[in-house]
Design an enzyme around this catalytic site. Structure first.
Site, PDB file in Angstrom:
ATOM      1  N   GLY A   1       0.821  -1.219   0.000  1.00 20.94           N
ATOM      2  CA  GLY A   1       0.000   0.000   0.000  1.00 20.94           C
ATOM      3  C   GLY A   1       0.847   1.257   0.000  1.00 20.94           C
ATOM      4  O   GLY A   1       2.042   1.222   0.260  1.00 20.94           O
TER       5      GLY A   1
ATOM      6  N   GLY B   1       0.329  -8.697  -4.189  1.00 23.28           N
ATOM      7  CA  GLY B   1       0.406  -9.984  -4.888  1.00 23.28           C
ATOM      8  C   GLY B   1       1.531 -10.003  -5.902  1.00 23.28           C
ATOM      9  O   GLY B   1       2.455  -9.183  -5.859  1.00 23.28           O
TER      10      GLY B   1
ATOM     11  N   ASP C   1       5.495  -5.095   5.886  1.00 24.26           N
ATOM     12  CA  ASP C   1       5.811  -6.402   6.476  1.00 24.26           C
ATOM     13  C   ASP C   1       5.750  -7.523   5.431  1.00 24.26           C
ATOM     14  O   ASP C   1       6.637  -8.378   5.374  1.00 24.26           O
ATOM     15  CB  ASP C   1       4.890  -6.699   7.672  1.00 24.26           C
ATOM     16  CG  ASP C   1       3.412  -6.597   7.337  1.00 24.26           C
ATOM     17  OD1 ASP C   1       3.070  -5.962   6.319  1.00 24.26           O
ATOM     18  OD2 ASP C   1       2.590  -7.169   8.075  1.00 24.26           O
ATOM     19  N   GLY C   2       4.719  -7.502   4.571  1.00 22.92           N
ATOM     20  CA  GLY C   2       4.607  -8.529   3.526  1.00 22.92           C
ATOM     21  C   GLY C   2       5.791  -8.459   2.571  1.00 22.92           C
ATOM     22  O   GLY C   2       6.415  -9.478   2.235  1.00 22.92           O
TER      23      GLY C   2
ATOM     24  N   VAL D   1       2.438   2.656   6.559  1.00 21.36           N
ATOM     25  CA  VAL D   1       1.685   3.761   7.144  1.00 21.36           C
ATOM     26  C   VAL D   1       1.113   3.334   8.496  1.00 21.36           C
ATOM     27  O   VAL D   1       0.948   4.140   9.403  1.00 21.36           O
ATOM     28  CB  VAL D   1       0.606   4.245   6.144  1.00 21.36           C
ATOM     29  CG1 VAL D   1      -0.574   3.306   6.103  1.00 21.36           C
ATOM     30  CG2 VAL D   1       0.162   5.647   6.457  1.00 21.36           C
ATOM     31  N   ASP D   2       0.869   2.027   8.655  1.00 19.72           N
ATOM     32  CA  ASP D   2       0.312   1.512   9.922  1.00 19.72           C
ATOM     33  C   ASP D   2       1.350   1.479  11.045  1.00 19.72           C
ATOM     34  O   ASP D   2       1.006   1.246  12.191  1.00 19.72           O
ATOM     35  CB  ASP D   2      -0.200   0.068   9.734  1.00 19.72           C
ATOM     36  CG  ASP D   2      -1.391  -0.011   8.802  1.00 19.72           C
ATOM     37  OD1 ASP D   2      -1.903   1.039   8.421  1.00 19.72           O
ATOM     38  OD2 ASP D   2      -1.794  -1.141   8.471  1.00 19.72           O
TER      39      ASP D   2
ATOM     40  N   GLY E   1      -5.186   1.031   9.922  1.00 18.71           N
ATOM     41  CA  GLY E   1      -4.511   0.269  10.975  1.00 18.71           C
ATOM     42  C   GLY E   1      -5.068  -1.138  10.914  1.00 18.71           C
ATOM     43  O   GLY E   1      -6.043  -1.470  11.574  1.00 18.71           O
TER      44      GLY E   1
ATOM     45  N   GLU F   1      -9.251   0.548  11.830  1.00 18.04           N
ATOM     46  CA  GLU F   1     -10.034  -0.334  10.957  1.00 18.04           C
ATOM     47  C   GLU F   1     -10.024  -1.803  11.383  1.00 18.04           C
ATOM     48  O   GLU F   1     -10.978  -2.538  11.125  1.00 18.04           O
ATOM     49  CB  GLU F   1      -9.564  -0.216   9.511  1.00 18.04           C
ATOM     50  CG  GLU F   1      -8.128  -0.665   9.301  1.00 18.04           C
ATOM     51  CD  GLU F   1      -7.704  -0.613   7.835  1.00 18.04           C
ATOM     52  OE1 GLU F   1      -6.499  -0.482   7.604  1.00 18.04           O
ATOM     53  OE2 GLU F   1      -8.576  -0.694   6.967  1.00 18.04           O
TER      54      GLU F   1
ATOM     55  N   MET G   1      -7.053   9.232   2.193  1.00 17.70           N
ATOM     56  CA  MET G   1      -6.587  10.633   2.274  1.00 17.70           C
ATOM     57  C   MET G   1      -5.396  10.788   3.209  1.00 17.70           C
ATOM     58  O   MET G   1      -4.606  11.719   3.057  1.00 17.70           O
ATOM     59  CB  MET G   1      -7.726  11.539   2.748  1.00 17.70           C
ATOM     60  CG  MET G   1      -8.795  11.693   1.690  1.00 17.70           C
ATOM     61  SD  MET G   1     -10.164  12.639   2.284  1.00 17.70           S
ATOM     62  CE  MET G   1      -9.427  14.256   2.286  1.00 17.70           C
TER      63      MET G   1
HETATM   64  N1  LIG Z   1       4.972 -14.146   3.097  1.00 25.29           N
HETATM   65  C1  LIG Z   1       5.290 -13.576   1.925  1.00 25.29           C
HETATM   66  N2  LIG Z   1       6.241 -14.131   1.138  1.00 25.29           N
HETATM   67  C2  LIG Z   1       6.558 -13.557  -0.041  1.00 25.29           C
HETATM   68  N3  LIG Z   1       5.978 -12.437  -0.510  1.00 25.29           N
HETATM   69  C3  LIG Z   1       5.035 -11.846   0.210  1.00 25.29           C
HETATM   70  C4  LIG Z   1       4.629 -12.380   1.471  1.00 25.29           C
HETATM   71  N4  LIG Z   1       3.657 -11.573   1.969  1.00 25.29           N
HETATM   72  C5  LIG Z   1       3.469 -10.595   1.046  1.00 25.29           C
HETATM   73  N5  LIG Z   1       4.293 -10.752  -0.001  1.00 25.29           N
HETATM   74  C6  LIG Z   1       4.370  -9.909  -1.184  1.00 25.29           C
HETATM   75  O1  LIG Z   1       4.824  -8.605  -0.798  1.00 25.29           O
HETATM   76  C7  LIG Z   1       4.143  -7.593  -1.535  1.00 25.29           C
HETATM   77  C8  LIG Z   1       3.504  -6.589  -0.604  1.00 25.29           C
HETATM   78  O2  LIG Z   1       2.779  -7.252   0.427  1.00 25.29           O
HETATM   79  P1  LIG Z   1       1.527  -6.558   1.133  1.00 25.29           P
HETATM   80  O3  LIG Z   1       1.141  -7.374   2.285  1.00 25.29           O
HETATM   81  O4  LIG Z   1       0.465  -6.277   0.112  1.00 25.29           O
HETATM   82  O5  LIG Z   1       2.043  -5.118   1.555  1.00 25.29           O
HETATM   83  P2  LIG Z   1       3.112  -4.630   2.629  1.00 25.29           P
HETATM   84  O6  LIG Z   1       4.442  -5.050   2.171  1.00 25.29           O
HETATM   85  O7  LIG Z   1       2.933  -3.172   2.595  1.00 25.29           O
HETATM   86  O8  LIG Z   1       2.716  -5.262   3.928  1.00 25.29           O
HETATM   87  C9  LIG Z   1       3.136  -8.303  -2.428  1.00 25.29           C
HETATM   88  O9  LIG Z   1       3.662  -8.347  -3.727  1.00 25.29           O
HETATM   89  C10 LIG Z   1       3.010  -9.671  -1.814  1.00 25.29           C
HETATM   90  O10 LIG Z   1       2.723 -10.672  -2.779  1.00 25.29           O
HETATM   91  O1  LIG Z   2      -4.441  -0.381  -0.359  1.00 19.67           O
HETATM   92  P1  LIG Z   2      -5.494  -1.370  -0.033  1.00 19.67           P
HETATM   93  O2  LIG Z   2      -5.274  -2.652  -0.756  1.00 19.67           O
HETATM   94  O3  LIG Z   2      -6.866  -0.825  -0.188  1.00 19.67           O
HETATM   95  O4  LIG Z   2      -5.310  -1.742   1.485  1.00 19.67           O
HETATM   96  C1  LIG Z   2      -5.562  -0.899   2.546  1.00 19.67           C
HETATM   97  C2  LIG Z   2      -4.592  -1.261   3.635  1.00 19.67           C
HETATM   98  O5  LIG Z   2      -3.352  -0.703   3.350  1.00 19.67           O
HETATM   99  C3  LIG Z   2      -2.810  -0.059   4.496  1.00 19.67           C
HETATM  100  O6  LIG Z   2      -2.960   1.332   4.325  1.00 19.67           O
HETATM  101  C4  LIG Z   2      -1.343  -0.332   4.617  1.00 19.67           C
HETATM  102  O7  LIG Z   2      -1.089  -1.683   4.575  1.00 19.67           O
HETATM  103  P2  LIG Z   2       0.316  -2.226   4.070  1.00 19.67           P
HETATM  104  O8  LIG Z   2       1.359  -1.446   4.817  1.00 19.67           O
HETATM  105  O9  LIG Z   2       0.297  -3.668   4.411  1.00 19.67           O
HETATM  106  O10 LIG Z   2       0.419  -1.963   2.628  1.00 19.67           O
HETATM  107  C5  LIG Z   2      -3.663  -0.559   5.654  1.00 19.67           C
HETATM  108  O11 LIG Z   2      -3.793   0.375   6.677  1.00 19.67           O
HETATM  109  C6  LIG Z   2      -4.973  -0.792   4.978  1.00 19.67           C
HETATM  110  O12 LIG Z   2      -5.694  -1.786   5.648  1.00 19.67           O
HETATM  111 MG   LIG Z   3       1.377  -5.009   5.557  1.00 23.54          MG
END
Ligand SMILES: Nc1ncnc2c1ncn2[C@@H]1O[C@H](COP(=O)(O)OP(=O)(O)O)[C@@H](O)[C@H]1O
Ligand SMILES: O=P(O)(O)OC[C@H]1O[C@](O)(COP(=O)(O)O)[C@@H](O)[C@@H]1O
Ligand SMILES: [Mg+2]
Length: 500
Positions: free
Chosen positions: A105, A171, A234-235, A263-264, A308, A363, A422
């Protein structure tokens, strides 16, 4: 490059380094070009040495035998390598190619980090091949999203823009396709075309007074040092660990660094994420509006839902800084509506006392209380994150039901404000912009020094290098037992929602 425990019983986390898995004879070192940079004049203490560390914990109980030191040895202070330029580097700038990607995000400051990576690589180290991978992890192997060739001119005003010019996505994490692209250095673009574009771009730039580089396309095509800068939450960091592991397994000369974005503020170990303060500032504006609406109505409730997913940091910080909030609900704390000590009783009393109330809800709070269908229970986004139901709408409905039941015929209103995107789709404020700059430059210095599989981030106000794996495993939940949460409760005087 792990150092042994010193006499002072400070043990730094072992930092992955290229020399851990590449033969030393294949790795050349070079003098840091900052040595020759007319702006720096490196003096004593300018370069950071591997023995410079940042302590993870700075609060200790001296009377305690253990305190909370390292998990494995209670006498040891855990420390991380201090970020900053090293005298020797492991990448020859003219043969180095850097790739930058943003995932997950949005977060205020993404464009600033990209800008500072480009400017820092170019101006500090003389790297001329800098690619922006488009649309998140999938951009490494996409056949439709070609990398952008970046240079300082192109990114000049990016710190003033919200979002990410490189685009982002959830993804699309395909480990082997990503590492194949990194290994072949091609990012699904015919090498010749890409290299010629980059080559022309740097020849063009150098003729405008930028540090001169030798316009020799043959040298350029032999590029085989790669650095990958992965900006995400984190992902993303969990994905970066997998990429780093695979790169080590294949024994390829690639530096991988994660730059934590969230941002969280849900990434652990670091002090806070960039963009978080900007988001809190924006959140406060929503709370102010809710306060005005609530105050101007008879029995008015201003209800604000803030981002959040699993942590309530934005709600907590916005509540503390706003002081207009009567109750703050976060995912880390259970609450209930009806009965003694419940939310309804609390709001009833506040309306009697003040005629209005402001309620802030993160949220991810109360998700287990919202009725949902089987399909909704399963719903996930492209990254596998659970899709939440709208706790704000649900609360609004429940509060209206309560009022109609207990106070029939009396005036009442709930003004629900959901600022959603926003708060995160804005440019970073001054503090966050400064933070992004230091973060990006710290990351560059670390990769140049041969560190890999790490994250750059602030610990106790100092910039440090932290192993990616540690960051990917750490979470940063609000501690509802600590002083900060107690402070929220003294500001709001809200119940603790513990059923007696
Ligand atoms: N456990 C994981 N192993 C590998 N890739 C991951 C994993 N979790 C998330 N990702 C990948 O990291 C990217 C961002 O993850 P996402 O959860 O949407 O956002 P964020 O990194 O902000 O938490 C996506 O492309 C997702 O497929
Ligand atoms: O951008 P999306 O897919 O609508 O997701 C909204 C989510 O993204 C966030 O802003 C940030 O999440 P990530 O840091 O995992 O990307 C969360 O607070 C919120 O739940
Ligand atoms: Mg995340």
């Amino acid at each position: 490059m792990a150092l042994s425990k010193s006499k002072r019983e400070v043990e730094e986390e072992a930092m992955p380094h290229l020399t851990d898995y590449l033969q030393l004879e294949n790795l050349k070192t070079y003098t840091n070009p900052l040595d020759q940079n007319r702006f720096f004049h490196p003096s004593h203490g300018f370069y950071v040495s591997p023995s410079d560390v940042i302590l993870r914990q700075i609060v200790y109980d001296l009377s305690s035998a253990c305190g909370a030191f390292s998990d494995s040895d209670p006498r040891v202070h855990v420390a991380y390598h201090r970020a900053g330029p090293r005298k020797q580097i492991f990448f020859e700038p003219k043969n180095t190619r850097a790739a930058i990607v943003t995932c997950g995000g949005l977060c205020p400051g993404l464009n600033t980090v990209i800008r500072e990576l480009v400017v820092g690589l170019w101006e500090l180290y003389g790297v001329r091949q800098i690619l922006g991978i488009q649309a998140g992890y999938r951009g490494f192997y996409s056949t439709t999203r070609n990398p952008l060739v970046l240079n300082p001119k192109m990114v000049r005003g990016w710190h003033k823009l919200g979002g990410t010019v490189l685009e982002t996505s959830r993804g699309g994490f395909d480990l082997h396709q990503i590492v194949d692209a990194i290994q072949t250095n091609a990012f699904n673009q015919p090498m010749g075309t890409l290299d010629q574009i980059t080559w022309f771009s740097y020849c063009f730039s150098s003729s405008f007074g930028l540090p001169s580089v030798r316009c020799d396309i043959q040298t350029f095509l032999q590029s085989h040092f790669l650095q990958v800068y992965i900006i995400g939450g984190d992902g993303t960091m969990r994905g970066a660990v997998e990429i780093f592991d695979e790169i080590q397994r294949r024994k390829i000369n690639v530096g991988v660094v994660g730059i934590p974005k969230t941002v969280d503020n849900d990434v652990g170990i670091i002090d806070r994420s960039f963009g978080f303060q900007t988001a809190v500032e924006m959140a406060q504006q929503a709370i102010s509006a809710a306060h005005v609406e609530a105050e101007s109505a008879v029995n008015g409730i201003g209800l604000v839902k803030l981002m959040g997913r699993s942590t309530g940091h934005i709600a907590l910080h916005a509540t503390l800084s706003s002081r207009d909030v009567d109750c703050c609900l976060i995912p880390e704390m259970e609450f209930y509506l009806e009965g003694k000590g419940g939310l309804v009783e609390f709001l009833d009393n506040r309306l009697k006392e003040n005629g209005h109330a402001v309620l802030v809800v993160a949220e991810g709070a109360g998700q287990n209380m919202i009725p949902r269908t089987a399909a909704q229970t399963e719903e996930r986004d492209e990254s596998g994150n659970l899709v939440f139901l709208d706790v704000g709408s649900w609360l609004k409905t429940e509060l209206k039901k309560w009022w109609a039941r207990d106070h029939p015929g009396e005036l009442f209103t709930v003004k629900y404000i959901d600022p959603t995107y926003m708060i995160r789709a804005v440019p970073a404020n001054a503090t966050d912009n400064l933070y992004c700059t230091l973060l990006a430059h710290s990351a560059i210095h670390g990769v140049m020094a041969g560190y890999t599989g790490f994250v750059s981030g602030p610990i106790n106000g100092n910039y440090a290098y932290i192993p990616l794996e540690d960051v990917a495993q750490a979470t940063n939940a609000v501690n509802t037992k600590d002083h900060k949460w107690a402070w929220v409760r003294t500001v709001t005087n809200q119940p603790d929602f513990v059923k007696s």
